[in-house]
Design an enzyme around this catalytic site. Structure first.
Site, short mmCIF file in Angstrom:
data_model
loop_
_atom_site.label_atom_id
_atom_site.label_comp_id
_atom_site.label_asym_id
_atom_site.label_seq_id
_atom_site.Cartn_x
_atom_site.Cartn_y
_atom_site.Cartn_z
N LYS A 123 0.85 -1.19 0.00
CA LYS A 123 0.00 0.00 0.00
C LYS A 123 0.88 1.24 0.00
O LYS A 123 1.84 1.34 0.78
CB LYS A 123 -0.88 -0.03 1.26
N HIS A 125 -0.37 4.43 0.35
CA HIS A 125 -1.04 5.55 0.99
C HIS A 125 -1.45 5.12 2.40
O HIS A 125 -1.28 3.96 2.77
CB HIS A 125 -2.28 5.98 0.19
#
Length: 243
Positions: A123, A125
């Site tokens: 991921k 973010h």
């Protein structure tokens, strides 16, 4: 005699027989003809993704927890794990429910142990990263997974934990298929170790399972199911690992 009948009395611990009974009654463990990722045609199939209600989760968590406790007691050289790690995706609920059961059995030992799992894709973010739950940096990690055939996922998990700064100290799976690793010519008759055996040798990581293929054959023998037992025994003879 139907394979779905109650599991007979067999000479294995109660948590193992309870696990097998849950597998059969819920069709987690089924018999027929199934193509594996390795390309082999297996006469049985184990699908941990079918443990999707509370009773079944309790059965598998109990089996994993007792297996881990017995394994660590028999091998005191294995460091006490800081983290239970469940490889995505099927390993995630297995690690969570097993840790809860371990805490129920022995809060003093397991109450502060953590769990985590990996993302299939990192991921970029929010909190970011490829690990969800406890960080594994500098941690001793015990990995829980469903079943190992070729060992590819097992190696990926070891590398993931290593890249994050942790150390895998043991692997525990639900079913040890006891079959040799696949090759380009799978019917070559050449002895080869199982994926679990190869991991033990290559990485020096202890491995164990709740049940083995031998346990399954004994179960079928006790049920008097000659047809399924015969097909599974033939498969074992054809692909039995050397370790």
């Amino acid at each position: 005699m139907s394979i779905q009948n109650a599991v007979p009395e067999i000479k294995i611990p109660q948590y193992k027989s309870g696990f097998l009974q849950a597998c059969l009654s819920s069709n987690v463990l089924t018999f027929g003809t199934f193509k594996l990722k390795s390309g082999r045609q297996s006469p049985y199939f184990f699908n941990a993704g079918s443990f999707y209600n509370a009773d079944l989760l309790s059965a598998i968590a109990t089996a994993y927890a007792h297996t881990i406790v017995d394994f660590l007691a028999a091998h005191p050289e294995i460091p006490r794990p800081d983290v239970l790690f469940g490889p995505a995706y099927k390993g995630i609920p297995l690690a969570c429910c097993t840790l809860l059961e371990l805490r129920r059995l022995d809060r003093g030992t397991w109450g502060k142990v953590k769990y985590s799992f990996n993302r299939k894709e990192k991921k970029d973010h929010g909190e970011g990263g490829g690990i969800v739950g406890a960080a594994v940096k500098d941690a001793k990690v015990l990995v829980i997974d469903d079943v190992i055939t070729a060992g590819t996922a097992m190696r990926e998990t070891i590398e993931t934990v290593k890249q994050e700064g942790g150390t895998v100290v043991a692997f525990v799976v639900a079913v040890d298929r006891m079959e040799k690793m696949p090759s380009a010519n799978d019917d070559d008759g050449v002895p080869r170790p199982s994926a679990m055996g190869q991991i033990r040798k290559e990485y020096e990581i202890p491995t164990t399972s709740i049940v083995t293929l031998d346990d399954l054959i004994e179960l079928l023998r006790g049920k008097g199911n000659a047809e399924d037992m015969g097909r599974v025994e033939q498969y074992r003879t054809r692909y039995l690992a050397s370790d």
